[in-house]
Design a protein around this motif. Structure first.
Motif, PDB file in Angstrom:
ATOM      1  N   TYR A  17      -2.522  -0.273   5.161  1.00  0.00           N
ATOM      2  CA  TYR A  17      -1.181  -0.564   5.395  1.00  0.00           C
ATOM      3  C   TYR A  17      -1.193  -1.282   6.783  1.00  0.00           C
ATOM      4  CZ  TYR A  17       3.626   0.352   6.914  1.00  0.00           C
ATOM      5  OH  TYR A  17       4.901   0.255   7.421  1.00  0.00           O
TER       6      TYR A  17
ATOM      7  N   HIS B 286      -3.058  -4.328   7.376  1.00  0.00           N
ATOM      8  CA  HIS B 286      -2.189  -5.788   6.724  1.00  0.00           C
ATOM      9  C   HIS B 286      -1.622  -6.837   7.775  1.00  0.00           C
ATOM     10  CE1 HIS B 286       0.136  -8.040   3.752  1.00  0.00           C
ATOM     11  NE2 HIS B 286      -0.580  -7.389   2.789  1.00  0.00           N
TER      12      HIS B 286
ATOM     13  N   GLU C 273      -5.139   4.303   2.302  1.00  0.00           N
ATOM     14  CA  GLU C 273      -4.027   3.442   2.024  1.00  0.00           C
ATOM     15  C   GLU C 273      -3.057   3.235   3.327  1.00  0.00           C
ATOM     16  OE1 GLU C 273      -1.917   4.234  -1.494  1.00  0.00           O
ATOM     17  OE2 GLU C 273      -3.563   3.931  -3.081  1.00  0.00           O
TER      18      GLU C 273
ATOM     19  N   HIS D 120       0.829  -1.352   0.092  1.00  0.00           N
ATOM     20  CA  HIS D 120      -0.005   0.028  -0.105  1.00  0.00           C
ATOM     21  C   HIS D 120       0.853   1.199  -0.053  1.00  0.00           C
ATOM     22  CE1 HIS D 120      -3.522  -2.505   0.775  1.00  0.00           C
ATOM     23  NE2 HIS D 120      -3.103  -3.030   1.407  1.00  0.00           N
TER      24      HIS D 120
END
Length: 102
Positions: free
Chosen positions: A67, A70, A63, A31
């Motif tokens: 991130y 994730h 984004e 990202h």
């Protein structure tokens, strides 16, 4: 653009490489527009407590959130936490939050 900057101080300088290896996992998360993991050169005349800097750029808040959500981000946390003494983080929007000089 969002800038994400995180500063780390290691618990034990002998384990600094393990701290950096754990943070290197972050570079594989898709990202970020840009991500850097770097040793602090410790050239400041007042304070040199920070050992490692993470610098990342994201197109937007979505984004950055992706991130942080994730699985590899969570893995990096687990790998790094045992080796860090301090962690400071800052996020800002370059176009709305930053005073710039050209």
């Amino acid at each position: 653009m969002i800038r994400h900057i995180v500063l780390f101080a290691a618990k034990d300088e002998a384990r600094l490489d393990q701290l950096i290896e754990g943070l290197a996992v972050l570079t594989t998360i898709p990202h970020a527009r840009r991500i850097e993991i770097a040793h602090n050169r410790k050239t400041d005349q007042f304070d040199n407590d920070i050992d490692v800097v993470v610098y990342a750029e994201f197109n937007n808040e979505t984004e950055l959130a992706a991130y942080k959500a994730h699985g590899l981000y969570q893995q990096a946390i687990r790998l790094v936490r045992p080796f860090r003494e301090l962690r400071f983080a800052a996020d800002y929007n370059v176009s709305t939050d930053a005073a710039t000089r050209r």
